[in-house]
Design an enzyme around this catalytic site. Structure first.
Site, PDB file in Angstrom:
ATOM      1  N   TYR A 100     -26.906 -53.453 -14.349  1.00  0.00           N
ATOM      2  CA  TYR A 100     -25.562 -53.366 -14.905  1.00  0.00           C
ATOM      3  C   TYR A 100     -25.677 -53.404 -16.429  1.00  0.00           C
ATOM      4  O   TYR A 100     -25.733 -54.470 -17.048  1.00  0.00           O
ATOM      5  CB  TYR A 100     -24.713 -54.551 -14.451  1.00  0.00           C
ATOM      6  CG  TYR A 100     -24.316 -54.572 -12.994  1.00  0.00           C
ATOM      7  CD1 TYR A 100     -24.540 -53.496 -12.140  1.00  0.00           C
ATOM      8  CD2 TYR A 100     -23.703 -55.698 -12.456  1.00  0.00           C
ATOM      9  CE1 TYR A 100     -24.164 -53.538 -10.811  1.00  0.00           C
ATOM     10  CE2 TYR A 100     -23.320 -55.753 -11.130  1.00  0.00           C
ATOM     11  CZ  TYR A 100     -23.555 -54.674 -10.307  1.00  0.00           C
ATOM     12  OH  TYR A 100     -23.183 -54.730  -8.991  1.00  0.00           O
ATOM     13  N   GLY A 257     -15.884 -45.675 -10.658  1.00  0.00           N
ATOM     14  CA  GLY A 257     -14.850 -45.225 -11.579  1.00  0.00           C
ATOM     15  C   GLY A 257     -13.584 -46.050 -11.530  1.00  0.00           C
ATOM     16  O   GLY A 257     -12.704 -45.879 -12.367  1.00  0.00           O
ATOM     17  N   GLY A 258     -13.470 -46.942 -10.549  1.00  0.00           N
ATOM     18  CA  GLY A 258     -12.267 -47.748 -10.413  1.00  0.00           C
ATOM     19  C   GLY A 258     -11.242 -47.082  -9.518  1.00  0.00           C
ATOM     20  O   GLY A 258     -11.415 -45.953  -9.056  1.00  0.00           O
TER      21      GLY A 258
END
Length: 334
Positions: A100, A257-258
């Protein structure tokens, strides 16, 4: 909390009755109660009790979509404020990973900077398997004991720890996991890892791993509209006392991407009647799937963080759960 079985036995409520059902629910608990992760309940994760609303760091290093090579780094002080505020709100389960990162920002480094020295009640879970090069592009998964150990040691360095509370083996595909999980089990015996979990798996992977070492949790994509196979794995974990930790519970098909797709009408109607966001409804529904379900929603915004934590106090009625069950079974599987 209402159990998954209750939701399944009341799923005949039609959509057009949703406004009445939601409007007569027992108040807007998420909005009126003090924001505290303790309201979500607790689960013993390994050897420590954690609140069922946790925090995932995938969105923290950048703005916009995660895990992309040229992501825009998030403001550093903003990211640190989010992490510190999460702990202030009672979050004691942080999910992170060495892969991340964005240019200039690493989730592990941010966690270290914001939260070290770590509290005794804080569980920091990480994951190994996926790999990205310094330029941010994906490289081959770690499949050998040597590469898995290197990833464990990278997480130790970045987090500033001499052991990792929980390491999830993230996989792709259906190949056997015995060699990889066995390598992590050896690191657990050596004291570098306290507990082990699995991520992105099928049921046969769980049985295979359990024959080698105890499995503390399973992290899989799960939310409204997930496939029956994921429902089955959630049920299997509950029967065996294993934590089920969904990712993409809010984003759904939007993944890294949400959230990007239109919400099912049942979700929108309940959110409007309760005066809460659709994301809060989704999180509350996820927690209602069983006491062993732990949520790890991620964000880089303090206000969104507070909304996510508040969702742990949102008690859904039997009628609302029935409507959301309709949305779950009617939405195309991920």
């Amino acid at each position: 909390m209402t159990s998954e079985n209750t939701a399944n036995t009341t799923m005949t409520t039609p959509v057009h009755t949703a406004r009445t059902a939601a409007g007569t629910a027992a108040g807007n608990t998420a909005a009126t109660a003090p924001v505290d992760a303790a309201a979500s309940g607790t689960w013993t994760l390994g050897d420590r009790a954690v609140h069922r609303i946790g925090f995932g760091t995938m969105r923290l290093p950048q703005t916009g979509p995660a895990l992309t090579p040229h992501a825009v780094p998030r403001d550093r002080e903003q990211a640190l404020r989010v992490l510190r505020r999460a702990v202030e709100l009672g979050v004691n389960h942080i999910d992170t990973a060495a892969f991340y990162f964005s240019p200039l920002r690493s989730a592990n480094e941010l966690v270290n900077r914001a939260l070290a020295p770590y509290g005794d009640d804080l569980v920091i879970a990480t994951k190994v398997g996926p790999a990205r090069g310094p330029d941010g592009h994906w490289t081959e998964h770690a499949r050998t004991p040597e590469r898995l150990r290197a990833q464990v040691e990278q997480n130790l360095r970045e987090l500033g720890r001499d052991h990792l509370d929980l390491v999830n083996l993230r996989i792709v595909g259906t190949d056997p996991v015995a060699e990889r999980f066995g390598a992590l089990a050896e690191l657990r015996q050596a004291g570098l890892i306290r507990h082990l979990g699995l991520s992105n798996i099928r049921p046969h992977h769980l049985a295979e791993a359990q024959a080698i070492a105890p499995v503390t949790c399973v992290q899989n994509p799960y939310g409204i509209g997930s496939s029956p196979a994921q429902d089955e794995l959630l049920r299997l974990c509950g029967e065996q006392g294993i934590a089920f930790v969904p990712f993409y519970a809010i984003a759904g098909a939007g993944r890294e991407g949400g959230a990007s797709t239109a919400e099912p009408p049942q979700v929108r109607i309940i959110a409007e009647a309760r005066g809460v966001s659709t994301a809060q409804v989704r999180l509350a529904w996820t927690l209602h799937r069983g006491p062993h379900v732990l949520a790890i929603p991620g964000t880089g915004d303090v206000a969104h963080l507070e909304d996510n934590v508040a969702a742990g106090a949102l008690q859904l009625s039997a009628q609302e759960l029935a409507l959301l069950e309709e949305a779950h079974t009617d939405t195309p599987a991920d």
